[in-house]
Design a protein around this motif. Structure first.
Motif, short mmCIF file in Angstrom:
data_model
loop_
_atom_site.label_atom_id
_atom_site.label_comp_id
_atom_site.label_asym_id
_atom_site.label_seq_id
_atom_site.Cartn_x
_atom_site.Cartn_y
_atom_site.Cartn_z
N ARG A 264 33.00 45.07 28.58
CA ARG A 264 33.92 45.11 29.72
C ARG A 264 33.65 46.31 30.60
O ARG A 264 33.65 46.21 31.83
CB ARG A 264 35.38 45.13 29.23
N LEU B 100 30.43 45.74 32.60
CA LEU B 100 30.66 44.76 33.66
C LEU B 100 31.43 45.37 34.83
O LEU B 100 31.13 45.11 35.99
CB LEU B 100 31.42 43.54 33.13
N ARG B 101 32.42 46.19 34.51
CA ARG B 101 33.18 46.86 35.59
C ARG B 101 32.26 47.75 36.42
O ARG B 101 32.35 47.78 37.64
CB ARG B 101 34.34 47.67 35.03
N TYR C 229 29.89 45.48 38.62
CA TYR C 229 30.52 44.75 39.73
C TYR C 229 31.38 45.61 40.64
O TYR C 229 31.88 45.13 41.64
CB TYR C 229 31.33 43.56 39.18
N TYR D 3 34.02 41.52 39.04
CA TYR D 3 34.21 41.66 37.59
C TYR D 3 35.04 40.49 37.06
O TYR D 3 34.72 39.91 36.03
CB TYR D 3 34.89 42.99 37.29
N SER E 76 33.74 38.05 34.17
CA SER E 76 34.35 38.10 32.85
C SER E 76 34.98 36.75 32.49
O SER E 76 34.89 36.32 31.34
CB SER E 76 35.37 39.23 32.74
#
Length: 64
Positions: free
Chosen positions: A13, A16-17, A20, A37, A41
Motif C-alpha cells: 500500500r 502504491l501511494r 500514484y 492509488y 488498489s
C-alpha cells in the motif's frame, strides 16, 4: 478467498501511494490504465493472489 487474502500488505500500500502520488501519466497493466492509488488498489484487490502479485510487480516495474 478470505478478506485477508484479498488485502494488500502495508509495504505494498505504501509503495502504491508513492507510485500514484501526483502521477499525470497512467501506468498500463493488463491493458487498463491506472492513474490513481484508489483505482490501482481496487483493481489489485479484485484479483486472485498470483495475478495480484504479477500485476503489482508490473506496476512497480513500470513506475521506475
Amino acid at each position: 478467498m478470505t478478506e485477508e487474502d484479498q488485502s494488500l500488505s502495508r509495504p505494498q500500500r505504501r509503495l502504491l501511494r508513492r507510485i500514484y502520488n501526483g502521477r499525470s501519466v497512467p501506468i498500463i497493466v493488463d491493458g487498463r490504465p491506472f492513474l490513481t492509488y484508489k483505482d490501482a488498489s481496487q483493481y489489485l484487490q479484485s484479483l486472485a493472489s498470483q495475478a495480484r502479485d504479477a500485476a503489482y510487480a508490473e506496476m512497480k516495474e513500470k513506475a521506475k
